[in-house]
Design a protein around this motif. Sequence first.
Motif, PDB file in Angstrom:
ATOM      1  N   TYR A 113     -22.316  15.033  10.379  1.00 58.87           N
ATOM      2  CA  TYR A 113     -21.024  15.592  10.792  1.00 58.87           C
ATOM      3  C   TYR A 113     -20.347  14.715  11.844  1.00 58.87           C
ATOM      4  N   ASP A 114     -21.097  14.308  12.868  1.00 58.78           N
ATOM      5  CA  ASP A 114     -20.525  13.484  13.934  1.00 58.78           C
ATOM      6  C   ASP A 114     -20.067  12.125  13.413  1.00 58.78           C
ATOM      7  N   ARG A 115     -20.869  11.508  12.571  1.00 54.53           N
ATOM      8  CA  ARG A 115     -20.528  10.164  12.103  1.00 54.53           C
ATOM      9  C   ARG A 115     -19.442  10.177  11.035  1.00 54.53           C
ATOM     10  N   ASN A 116     -19.282  11.301  10.370  1.00 55.48           N
ATOM     11  CA  ASN A 116     -18.163  11.419   9.440  1.00 55.48           C
ATOM     12  C   ASN A 116     -16.818  11.307  10.163  1.00 55.48           C
ATOM     13  N   LYS A 117     -16.807  11.636  11.455  1.00 50.05           N
ATOM     14  CA  LYS A 117     -15.562  11.548  12.226  1.00 50.05           C
ATOM     15  C   LYS A 117     -15.263  10.117  12.677  1.00 50.05           C
ATOM     16  N   ASP A 118     -16.269   9.246  12.583  1.00 49.10           N
ATOM     17  CA  ASP A 118     -16.101   7.834  12.977  1.00 49.10           C
ATOM     18  C   ASP A 118     -16.002   6.977  11.715  1.00 49.10           C
ATOM     19  N   LYS A 119     -14.880   7.071  11.040  1.00 46.59           N
ATOM     20  CA  LYS A 119     -14.716   6.408   9.743  1.00 46.59           C
ATOM     21  C   LYS A 119     -14.682   4.888   9.863  1.00 46.59           C
ATOM     22  N   THR A 120     -14.456   4.374  11.044  1.00 49.52           N
ATOM     23  CA  THR A 120     -14.428   2.922  11.239  1.00 49.52           C
ATOM     24  C   THR A 120     -15.811   2.308  11.088  1.00 49.52           C
ATOM     25  N   ASN A 121     -16.819   3.021  11.571  1.00 52.39           N
ATOM     26  CA  ASN A 121     -18.176   2.464  11.594  1.00 52.39           C
ATOM     27  C   ASN A 121     -19.129   3.088  10.577  1.00 52.39           C
ATOM     28  N   TYR A 122     -18.748   4.237  10.018  1.00 53.14           N
ATOM     29  CA  TYR A 122     -19.654   4.923   9.112  1.00 53.14           C
ATOM     30  C   TYR A 122     -18.913   5.427   7.882  1.00 53.14           C
TER      31      TYR A 122
END
Length: 478
Positions: free
Chosen positions: A201-210
């Motif tokens: 969930y958290d990394r889905n919000k960081d579309k630049t890196n994940y």
Amino acid sequence: MVSLRQVFLLISFFCSLSCFITLTEPSNTYSQTQESDRITILPGQPTTPPISQFSGYITVNQDHGRALFYWFFEAQSEPLKKPLLLWLNGGPGCSSIGYGAAVELGPLLVKKKGDALEFNNYAWNREANMLFVESPVGVGFSYTNTSSDLTKLDDGFVAEDAYSFLFNWLKKFPQFDSNDFYISGESYAGHYVPQLAELVYDRNKDKTNYPVINLKGFIVGNPETEDNYDYNGILDYAWSHAIISDQVYEKAKQVCDFKLINWADECNTAMEVVFQQYQEIDIYNVYAPTCLLHNTSSSADNVLYEQISASYHKDGSKKGLGRQRIPGGYDPCFAKYTEKYLNRNDVRLSLHANPNGKWEVCNASILRTYNFTVLSILPIYNKLIKAGLKIWVYSGDADGRVPVTGSRYWIEALDLPLIASWRSWYHNHQVGGRIVKYEGLTFVTVRGAGHLVPLNKPSESLSLIHSYLSGEELQTQR
């Protein structure tokens, strides 16, 4: 032009008569790297129905030489439309292959005596594409070339490796990366599953890196969640189910504060008396028979009963409590049969698994050295409920190890608004269990099931996962 079906028939023809072939026409065209993981032969596998399955290793840390072993089954129909469901077992140190896939909810179950497989009519891949992974490293066929990794295992380490596994598996099988994705598991996966869901969930919000993983929710069974509620639940369940006397119960209630990281000596002594009462029965299913095979050397016997004695010594000390037990079920000796089957050289070859070393259903050394750094998962529930994920918790009501009482305590502690009050749900015109719905969380009990719900109640568990994934209500009228 030779058709794909003809190719598979030719393979079957040239195989020796002792081979069993899965004649599967894939749902779509697979790449060469994907096909290298396809299972075409499993010793003792029934030839029908056709099953599309893959297994192998996914590297999660190149520098350390760390890789997790997986076993994947396509959904029995419309796999490109059905959800992708990841299953994790707990322990810590127990195999999702040895439990979830091979004896609980996979389409191919190890038969009694461990000499063959049988088709599971209640397999969860009727509802979803099922992905089983042996996690963390050191469990089952999963491995690391850096021995110090095994001294660093904790919830954060496991979540990072599981995320890396998922990321790299979807890179290998990109045809499933847009499918709805759910996470499931039981026991100590009550830690693994929500923590992995939070990481995704958290990394889905960081579309630049994940990359974006299409996470929709998670479902956990008899889940360890917070020690305070879980252990109060253990104690109350043992008393209410006539396992312990009034005096033993009252003594433990008097001297134990389960909120403490390190319990008082008096509490450890009192809880030892509680757990000693389970030596003659199966704590994982209090109404099931125990395994009476003689001259056993199964690791499952040692590690799974050791969980009882080890888990309550909060200072890290471990004390054995006599003769060990394994989880119960229709055949309480099933773990021995699974170990026998998965240690066969021909089986390992067919699974693309490492041919060296002994495969064990549970790794006792991981349980002894695991770093229990997270005491409560409730903050994650609060966070992911607010995020709108679909969250279900289910509980076999005959489990004494992570009992329904403890789960009810921590769910009530979330203080969620009630949507639909406690009531029965029905299966084949009989009470299947109870269900209560809160805003953001549904809790379901399964009547007569122990710690391994799909093993004890396969038909009911299939109805449960169908309801969870499809959105169709469980029957609440007879």
